[in-house]
Design an enzyme around this catalytic site. Sequence first.
Site, short mmCIF file in Angstrom:
data_model
loop_
_atom_site.label_atom_id
_atom_site.label_comp_id
_atom_site.label_asym_id
_atom_site.label_seq_id
_atom_site.Cartn_x
_atom_site.Cartn_y
_atom_site.Cartn_z
N LYS A 1 74.09 72.24 112.02
CA LYS A 1 75.01 71.11 111.94
C LYS A 1 75.75 70.84 113.02
O LYS A 1 76.17 69.70 113.80
CB LYS A 1 75.68 70.87 110.81
CG LYS A 1 74.75 70.61 109.48
CD LYS A 1 74.16 69.11 109.03
CE LYS A 1 73.68 68.95 107.84
NZ LYS A 1 73.42 67.54 107.42
N SER B 1 78.03 67.28 101.95
CA SER B 1 78.17 68.57 101.03
C SER B 1 78.38 69.73 101.50
O SER B 1 78.73 70.72 100.78
CB SER B 1 76.59 68.46 100.53
OG SER B 1 75.84 69.41 101.70
N ASN C 1 77.84 71.69 105.03
CA ASN C 1 77.65 72.08 106.41
C ASN C 1 77.88 71.18 107.57
O ASN C 1 78.37 71.55 108.66
CB ASN C 1 76.13 72.72 106.49
CG ASN C 1 76.04 73.96 106.02
OD1 ASN C 1 76.88 74.96 105.84
ND2 ASN C 1 74.64 74.15 105.40
N GLU D 1 60.30 70.25 101.10
CA GLU D 1 61.32 69.79 100.18
C GLU D 1 61.59 70.40 98.81
O GLU D 1 60.42 70.78 98.30
CB GLU D 1 61.04 68.20 100.04
CG GLU D 1 62.06 67.37 99.44
CD GLU D 1 61.63 65.68 99.34
OE1 GLU D 1 60.38 65.72 99.28
OE2 GLU D 1 62.66 65.16 100.02
N SER E 1 67.66 77.07 108.56
CA SER E 1 68.71 75.92 109.01
C SER E 1 70.00 76.45 108.96
O SER E 1 71.14 75.76 109.51
CB SER E 1 68.46 74.75 108.24
OG SER E 1 68.27 74.79 106.93
#
Lengths: 358, 358
Positions: free
Chosen positions: A88, A113, A115, A239, A343
Site C-alpha cells: 500500500k 481496514s 494497511n 479471492e 501483499s
Amino acid sequence: MKTVEEFLPDSTRHTRIGFNFLLPEMESKSQQNIEKYGVDISTIREAQARIKSFIHRTPVLTSESLDNISGRKLFFKCECFQKGGAFKFRGACNAIFSLSDNEAAKGVTTHSSGNHAAALALAAKTRGVPAYVVIPKTAPTCKVENVIRYGGQIIWSEDSLQSREMTAAKVLEDTGAVLVHPYNDARIISGQGTISLELLEQAPHLDAIVVPISGGGLISGVALAAKSINPSLRVLAAEPSGANDAALSKAAGKIITLPETKTVADGLRAHLGNLTWSIVRDFVDDVIVVHDTEIIEAMKLCYEILKVAVEPSGAIGLAAVLSQHFQKCQAWRDCNRIGIILSGGNVDLGVLWHSFNR
Amino acid sequence: MKTVEEFLPDSTRHTRIGFNFLLPEMESKSQQNIEKYGVDISTIREAQARIKSFIHRTPVLTSESLDNISGRKLFFKCECFQKGGAFKFRGACNAIFSLSDNEAAKGVTTHSSGNHAAALALAAKTRGVPAYVVIPKTAPTCKVENVIRYGGQIIWSEDSLQSREMTAAKVLEDTGAVLVHPYNDARIISGQGTISLELLEQAPHLDAIVVPISGGGLISGVALAAKSINPSLRVLAAEPSGANDAALSKAAGKIITLPETKTVADGLRAHLGNLTWSIVRDFVDDVIVVHDTEIIEAMKLCYEILKVAVEPSGAIGLAAVLSQHFQKCQAWRDCNRIGIILSGGNVDLGVLWHSFNR
C-alpha cells in the site's frame, strides 16, 4: 512541509517519463488506456520515478520445496517487506507526492481496514503533512499501532462502510484535507502498478502473476503494467470464498457487492470501485476463489518453508496456486513460471496462532 | 552421482580464484592466514565460485522502524531464506563439492542439532550422494523433517555430544562415508565466509557485523572474509547467557566448555573447536552475551516489523545490538552501519508461540 522538488533525485526532476521505449502500436494502445481507465503504463512509470527513492525495492524469493509442492516455478514478490509492511505504501506515496504544495499542505485523509491507513500516514509523514485516518473499531491492533507509529491521527468509526464514509466526509469538511481512496483512485492504481515493473525485471519470462483481490487497486495496477509489457502474460486474481464479490462481478459482467463478508483475510473484504472494475473486467484473466482453510495452510507454508511472515491476505496467492481450481484448470496448465505477490505481513501474532489452531 | 565438473559453470572450470585483486601486503597476510587457520580470503573466494550456482544469494533487508529502535542503521542479511532455511547450506555445499568423485561416492555423515544436518542432506542430494545424519532425539521436529525432506538417512542418538560422536563413528565404520563436522572444518568455514563477500557488496561501508556464535564456523568465515576486505570492520559475536562458552573462552584466552547449556536458542549450544577457536581468538572483537528474554523480544521484532520468520538463534544478532551491553559500550559507539546475520528460520510454530507467551 517539504515540496516535491526537494525529494526528487536530480535525474528525475523536470523529466517526464515518456513513451519512447514503446513501439508505435503500443503507444497508441497506451493512449487508449489512459482515456479509458485513467491509468496506463506511462502513469505507472511516472509513479515509479516519483516514489523510487522512498520505497523499498522488495526482493523476489524462490523455494524449490514450494516449487515441488505446486508443480510450478514460483517467484514470490515480497511486498510484506515494503515500508509499512504492505504494498500500500507505493500507491499512498504516489498519491501524496502527486499533490501540489497547496493541496498537500492541508493534509490527507482516508478510511481503510488498516494497511492503506498506515501507508498513507507514513507517506504523509515522509512529505511532512498531516494524515487523518478513519479506522473501524474492529481493525486488528497491529494495524492501528502502525498508523500511530507513523504519526497518523486516528478518527474511529463503526465497522460498516457507510459509517466509515460518513466519518471521513466529516473530516474532509473540518480540515480541507484531500481524500485518498484506498483503491478507486488513478494515483493509487499507478503506484501499485510499479510492483510489475520491478517483478518483471527481477523474474523475466513469467507466464502468469497471481494477485490478491479486494477493492482491486493492487491487481489493476499490476495487470495494466504487466500486460503493457507482455500482453500474453496472464493475470489471475485470488479471492476468499467468504468475500467473493470479484468472482461474482466477473461472472455477471457488472459490479456485484455482498451484503456481508466473512473471511480470515481481513484485508480482502472491500468491493470493486468503478475505476478498478473496468480494469479488472478487461485485464484480469480469472478469479480463483479459495477457502479460509486453504489461506491458513498457505500462510503456514510461507512461515515454515519460505520463512516470510505474511498476513492471511498476503498468503492467498499461494493458496490459489495450490488450489484444485488452479491445479486442474486446463487453461493454466502451461503457466509454469508464476509470480505470486505476497501483499502484506501485518498480523497480530496472537491472531495468527489462533488461526493455525482452529 | 554427478561429478563436480558437471556442476561448475563454464567460467569457473579449471580456474583457481587467485590473489590478483589483493595488494601485495594483503597477499602475504593472506598466505599467513591459510598456514595458521587453514582458511583465508582465497579459500573463501574459491568456495564462492564452487557453490554459487547452488545457493541463494540472500537479500539484505532494512527497516527504518528498527533503525529508530536501535539508534543505528541496520542491514539484515537474511540467511533464513537460504536453501534449507539456514546459512549452513553454504558450508555443506562447499564441503561436498570439494570432495573427489571417489570420496563423494561413499557419501557423507555428520552429527548436528539440525540445521547443518538438513543442509548436508540437501547438498549431498544436489551432488547425488548419500548423507547419513546422526541426530539427537531431542532435536526440534521441523529440523528433523527438513533432513527427511532432503533425502537424508537419519540415525538417532542420545542428546549428549558423546553419544552423538560415538554413533557417528559407528556410521563411519559401516559406510566409509566422509565425516563433515558442523563447524570445525576448513571447508565449512570457507563456505560460511561467502556470506561476507555478498553482504559487503550489498551493503558497503559497514562499521560492524554482528554474528551468532555457537561452534564458531559461521563467525570464523564471516570474520576472516570481512577483515580481509576491510581490516577496520568490527566483528562482534552474539551469544546466549545460558551457553556463554565463547565469552568465557575469550576472557580466559583458551577454550572453555560448559558442563551444560540452557537456552531457547537451540542452535547455539555447541562449543568452539580448535580451528574455530584460533580464528575467534584473533578476529572477533567482542562477544555480546544476551538473555533468552532478549532473544525472544528480538525474534518478535523480526516477525512483527521485519516480517521475517527467524528461529531464536537467528534473532540473537538483533538482540545483541539492542542490548544494554552494546548500546552503552563506548567501544561500539561509532559503529553506525551494522550488518546483522539472521542465520536461520527453522522453528516449530508451536514452540515459537510457546516462547512468546512464557
